[in-house]
Design a protein around this motif. Structure first.
Motif, mmCIF file in Angstrom:
data_model
loop_
_atom_site.group_PDB
_atom_site.id
_atom_site.type_symbol
_atom_site.label_atom_id
_atom_site.label_comp_id
_atom_site.label_asym_id
_atom_site.label_seq_id
_atom_site.Cartn_x
_atom_site.Cartn_y
_atom_site.Cartn_z
ATOM 1 N N ALA A 118 48.767 -36.685 132.288
ATOM 2 C CA ALA A 118 50.168 -36.440 132.620
ATOM 3 C C ALA A 118 50.880 -37.763 132.838
ATOM 4 C CB ALA A 118 50.274 -35.564 133.866
ATOM 5 N N ASP A 119 52.205 -37.669 132.921
ATOM 6 C CA ASP A 119 53.026 -38.866 133.131
ATOM 7 C C ASP A 119 53.332 -39.102 134.604
ATOM 8 O OD1 ASP A 119 53.500 -39.516 130.273
ATOM 9 O OD2 ASP A 119 54.551 -37.581 130.286
ATOM 10 N N TYR A 120 53.526 -38.010 135.362
ATOM 11 C CA TYR A 120 53.902 -38.166 136.767
ATOM 12 C C TYR A 120 53.186 -37.124 137.628
ATOM 13 C CZ TYR A 120 57.893 -40.857 134.969
ATOM 14 O OH TYR A 120 58.674 -41.776 134.331
ATOM 15 N N VAL A 121 52.897 -37.517 138.860
ATOM 16 C CA VAL A 121 52.475 -36.589 139.908
ATOM 17 C C VAL A 121 53.679 -36.347 140.801
ATOM 18 C CG1 VAL A 121 51.000 -36.254 141.929
ATOM 19 C CG2 VAL A 121 50.075 -37.341 139.874
ATOM 20 N N ILE A 122 54.054 -35.073 140.991
ATOM 21 C CA ILE A 122 55.267 -34.722 141.725
ATOM 22 C C ILE A 122 54.931 -33.743 142.838
ATOM 23 C CG2 ILE A 122 57.480 -33.505 141.550
ATOM 24 C CD1 ILE A 122 57.714 -34.651 138.712
ATOM 25 N N PRO A 123 55.262 -34.082 144.078
ATOM 26 C CA PRO A 123 54.998 -33.143 145.184
ATOM 27 C C PRO A 123 56.058 -32.063 145.277
ATOM 28 C CG PRO A 123 56.065 -35.100 146.035
ATOM 29 C CD PRO A 123 55.880 -35.333 144.556
ATOM 30 N N VAL A 124 55.645 -30.879 145.738
ATOM 31 C CA VAL A 124 56.597 -29.862 146.141
ATOM 32 C C VAL A 124 56.952 -30.176 147.596
ATOM 33 C CG1 VAL A 124 56.970 -27.407 146.544
ATOM 34 C CG2 VAL A 124 55.613 -28.167 144.570
ATOM 35 N N PRO A 125 58.201 -30.590 147.862
ATOM 36 C CA PRO A 125 58.536 -31.058 149.210
ATOM 37 C C PRO A 125 58.574 -29.910 150.214
ATOM 38 C CG PRO A 125 60.501 -30.974 147.828
ATOM 39 C CD PRO A 125 59.344 -30.619 146.942
ATOM 40 N N ASP A 126 58.271 -30.210 151.512
ATOM 41 C CA ASP A 126 57.757 -31.508 151.943
ATOM 42 C C ASP A 126 56.232 -31.478 152.093
ATOM 43 O OD1 ASP A 126 60.153 -33.014 152.207
ATOM 44 O OD2 ASP A 126 60.581 -32.003 154.086
ATOM 45 N N SER A 127 55.675 -30.275 152.167
ATOM 46 C CA SER A 127 54.270 -30.137 152.535
ATOM 47 C C SER A 127 53.308 -30.674 151.487
ATOM 48 C CB SER A 127 53.943 -28.669 152.819
ATOM 49 O OG SER A 127 54.230 -27.867 151.685
ATOM 50 N N GLY A 128 53.759 -30.796 150.241
ATOM 51 C CA GLY A 128 52.869 -31.276 149.197
ATOM 52 C C GLY A 128 52.789 -32.779 149.063
ATOM 53 N N LYS B 273 58.781 -35.215 130.045
ATOM 54 C CA LYS B 273 57.561 -35.745 130.651
ATOM 55 C C LYS B 273 56.550 -34.623 130.945
ATOM 56 C CE LYS B 273 59.245 -39.892 130.782
ATOM 57 N NZ LYS B 273 58.738 -40.940 129.866
ATOM 58 N N ARG B 274 55.295 -35.033 130.966
ATOM 59 C CA ARG B 274 54.214 -34.148 131.398
ATOM 60 C C ARG B 274 54.028 -34.371 132.900
ATOM 61 N NH1 ARG B 274 49.627 -36.758 127.965
ATOM 62 N NH2 ARG B 274 50.733 -38.520 128.909
ATOM 63 N N ILE B 275 54.159 -33.309 133.677
ATOM 64 C CA ILE B 275 54.142 -33.485 135.128
ATOM 65 C C ILE B 275 53.031 -32.653 135.761
ATOM 66 C CG2 ILE B 275 56.611 -34.007 135.215
ATOM 67 C CD1 ILE B 275 57.054 -31.177 136.298
ATOM 68 N N VAL B 276 52.532 -33.173 136.893
ATOM 69 C CA VAL B 276 51.573 -32.444 137.727
ATOM 70 C C VAL B 276 52.267 -32.128 139.046
ATOM 71 C CG1 VAL B 276 49.294 -32.427 138.786
ATOM 72 C CG2 VAL B 276 49.686 -33.772 136.716
ATOM 73 N N LEU B 277 52.482 -30.864 139.317
ATOM 74 C CA LEU B 277 53.086 -30.444 140.579
ATOM 75 C C LEU B 277 51.978 -30.208 141.605
ATOM 76 C CD1 LEU B 277 55.699 -27.838 139.316
ATOM 77 C CD2 LEU B 277 56.227 -30.009 140.409
ATOM 78 N N ALA C 285 58.078 -31.492 129.550
ATOM 79 C CA ALA C 285 57.307 -31.153 128.362
ATOM 80 C C ALA C 285 56.103 -30.292 128.707
ATOM 81 C CB ALA C 285 56.855 -32.428 127.654
ATOM 82 N N GLU C 286 55.440 -30.595 129.805
ATOM 83 C CA GLU C 286 54.313 -29.812 130.294
ATOM 84 C C GLU C 286 54.410 -29.726 131.817
ATOM 85 O OE1 GLU C 286 50.581 -31.444 129.076
ATOM 86 O OE2 GLU C 286 51.147 -31.561 126.944
ATOM 87 N N VAL C 287 54.010 -28.578 132.359
ATOM 88 C CA VAL C 287 54.014 -28.403 133.812
ATOM 89 C C VAL C 287 52.629 -27.905 134.236
ATOM 90 C CG1 VAL C 287 55.060 -27.271 135.798
ATOM 91 C CG2 VAL C 287 56.461 -27.816 133.791
ATOM 92 N N HIS C 288 51.906 -28.758 134.950
ATOM 93 C CA HIS C 288 50.586 -28.410 135.463
ATOM 94 C C HIS C 288 50.680 -28.285 136.983
ATOM 95 C CE1 HIS C 288 48.815 -29.441 131.546
ATOM 96 N NE2 HIS C 288 49.696 -30.434 131.538
ATOM 97 N N MET C 289 50.048 -27.263 137.545
ATOM 98 C CA MET C 289 50.060 -27.086 139.001
ATOM 99 C C MET C 289 48.667 -27.338 139.556
ATOM 100 S SD MET C 289 52.722 -24.251 140.361
ATOM 101 C CE MET C 289 52.740 -25.204 141.884
ATOM 102 N N ARG C 290 48.630 -28.143 140.624
ATOM 103 C CA ARG C 290 47.375 -28.416 141.319
ATOM 104 C C ARG C 290 47.595 -28.053 142.792
ATOM 105 N NH1 ARG C 290 46.236 -28.151 136.922
ATOM 106 N NH2 ARG C 290 45.044 -29.576 135.579
ATOM 107 N N ILE C 291 46.735 -27.185 143.305
ATOM 108 C CA ILE C 291 46.927 -26.619 144.635
ATOM 109 C C ILE C 291 45.897 -27.204 145.594
ATOM 110 C CG2 ILE C 291 47.127 -24.502 145.971
ATOM 111 C CD1 ILE C 291 49.226 -24.861 143.740
ATOM 112 N N ALA C 292 46.374 -27.711 146.736
ATOM 113 C CA ALA C 292 45.534 -28.439 147.695
ATOM 114 C C ALA C 292 44.805 -27.513 148.667
ATOM 115 C CB ALA C 292 46.382 -29.443 148.467
#
Length: 486
Positions: A290-300, A355-359, A383-390
């Protein structure tokens, strides 16, 4: 009315936060400040009870601490050098002023005020028994059961009556109790809900989280141990009692994932550092190009930082949050409701487009929030949306003081990961494993010993009996059998 924070609507919510002060000249004012720091643990209602050496004084109100306890006349109406407070998000009992804590009663021994974080899992059974014996309840809160158990105990001293009451309840509780003899703070034998002790000069303070100590300038002393009762007498003596003998602690693992503020210390671990470690482990287990790691605010945010550092993918703010919008606004129609969700959170289009992003988010509950987030990113041109859950998939309801949907409404209960991918329309969703979560906490989940944490929302391994829940299941089964007979 609608909430303007679409990412909070589908979160697990902690029931409450508690804060107590013994021997301070401005006790209620200090409690009000402490409750501000614990506001994230309950936004539905707040209350403070004080004791001036002769009388107890209480002010309770619906809504936030700010607006209810930032007026001089309110604090002046709560005199005394001892006070405790509570912020609430209801999981047991309806939303009404009579359920706002601290709850107060006049017992044979004098006034008794109690603030509770957690949930009594046999409260309904105890309540029915107490009513049959003549008790008259003034609320629908499970906390009131403790008051009646104390009042009806046959033991002589108030401390023994209190211990007798606690030995009859199941579930999770961190409690702060005020009596004419002093203040008591305690945790259940498993330590499911957190509680810490601090000092401010000669003042003793108890709080759900260390961040509340920081806000009032107090020094952190230690965590109240599972099954421990700490008593602070009116002359400042501090005594510790352990009436439950040896305990096998299982504190709530979700405090580290989401509930606690990242600047708190829970069970001697930095919440912020643990969440970064969870993100790093998530990157090891679930890599993606991916191109960026993006948090879901604020807890992520902390987990996203850990994921980015481990993966080498740049961390960016692809969702911008406004901090200047009120909690609700008038909703005249569905179209305005849809527009309103962008008042607090909006996609950073210039960054995301193409961009390809990781949420990174802390959990998926019903899945409705994740669906909105992915849709927002698609509309911004990702361009792509990937979700990664903590956290691992949330498959089971919590009965220990967390507002969890019915199990049938949990997305992970209904669908496997492939089904969740189709539901939220992400290119790939992945969760940290339960073993990986324990590893990030510096532990190893072993099959040959009891788990070190309460992880029932992920595994279904409940650390206590669930009397009321079992009674509901049996009742439902009997009703179904009766219908079939008819």
């Amino acid at each position: 009315m609608i909430t303007t924070n679409p990412f909070d609507d589908d979160k697990l919510r902690e029931e409450c936060g508690i804060f107590g002060v013994s021997r301070a000249e401005t006790a209620s004012a200090i409690v009000a400040l402490g409750l501000h720091a614990l506001q994230h643990r309950g936004q539905e209602a707040a209350g403070i009870t004080s004791w001036d050496g002769h009388d107890f004084h209480t002010h309770r109100a619906m809504g936030h601490v700010a607006g209810n306890f930032d007026r001089d006349e309110v604090i002046r109406g709560l005199p005394g050098d001892t006070a405790c407070g509570h912020v609430r998000y209801s999981t047991t009992g309806e939303t009404s002023l009579r359920n706002v804590q601290p709850l107060y009663a006049e017992l044979n021994s004098g006034g008794f005020a109690i603030a509770h974080n957690g949930n009594i899992s046999n409260a309904m059974k105890l309540r029915r028994e107490l009513i049959r014996r003549g008790s008259i309840f003034q609320s629908t809160s499970d906390t009131e059961v403790i008051i009646h158990l104390v009042a009806t105990s046959s033991y002589r001293t108030l401390l023994d009556k209190f211990i007798d009451a606690l030995k009859q309840v199941e579930g999770a509780y961190s409690l702060i109790v005020m009596t004419p003899e002093g203040m008591i703070a305690c945790r259940d034998p498993l330590g499911i809900r957190p509680l810490v002790m601090g000092t401010l000069g000669e003042t003793t303070i108890f709080a759900s989280e260390t961040v509340a100590l920081d806000v009032v300038g107090a020094d952190y002393v230690r965590t109240i141990d599972p099954g421990e009762l700490v008593i602070v007498t009116n002359d400042g003596q501090i005594r510790s009692h352990r009436p439950f003998g040896d305990t096998h602690p299982r504190p709530c693992i979700f405090e580290h994932v989401y509930f606690s503020r990242p600047d708190s210390i829970i069970d001697n671990s930095s919440v912020y550092s643990v969440r970064k470690a969870i993100g790093a482990q998530l990157a090891i287990e679930n890599p993606v190009e991916a191109d960026y790691v993006i948090p879901v605010p604020d807890s992520g945010v902390p987990a996203a930082i850990g994921y980015a550092q481990q993966s080498g993918i740049p961390f960016e703010l692809g969702i911008i949050r406004s901090h200047y919008i009120g909690r609700t606004f008038i909703q005249p129609g569905d179209k305005v409701r849809h527009l309103g969700v962008k008042l607090k959170h909006n996609a950073n289009r210039a960054l995301i487009k193409g961009k390809r992003i990781v949420l990174i988010d802390d959990s998926i509950v019903r899945g409705t929030t994740s669906l909105k987030i992915v849709q927002m990113m698609r509309e911004a041109g990702a361009a792509e949306v990937h979700m990664r859950i903590a956290s691992p998939p949330t498959k089971h309801s919590c009965f220990y003081g967390v507002d969890t949907p019915e199990r049938t409404k949990l997305l992970a209960h209904k669908l496997d990961v492939g089904g969740m991918q189709d539901f939220i329309h992400a290119d790939s969703p992945s969760f940290i494993s339960i073993d990986g979560l324990y590893k990030a906490l510096g532990e190893a989940k072993r099959a040959d010993i009891r788990p070190q944490y309460c992880d029932a929302c992920f595994t279904g391994d409940y650390p206590t009996t669930l009397t009321d829940q079992d009674d509901v299941v049996v009742t439902n089964q009997l009703e179904l059998l009766a219908e079939r007979v008819v």
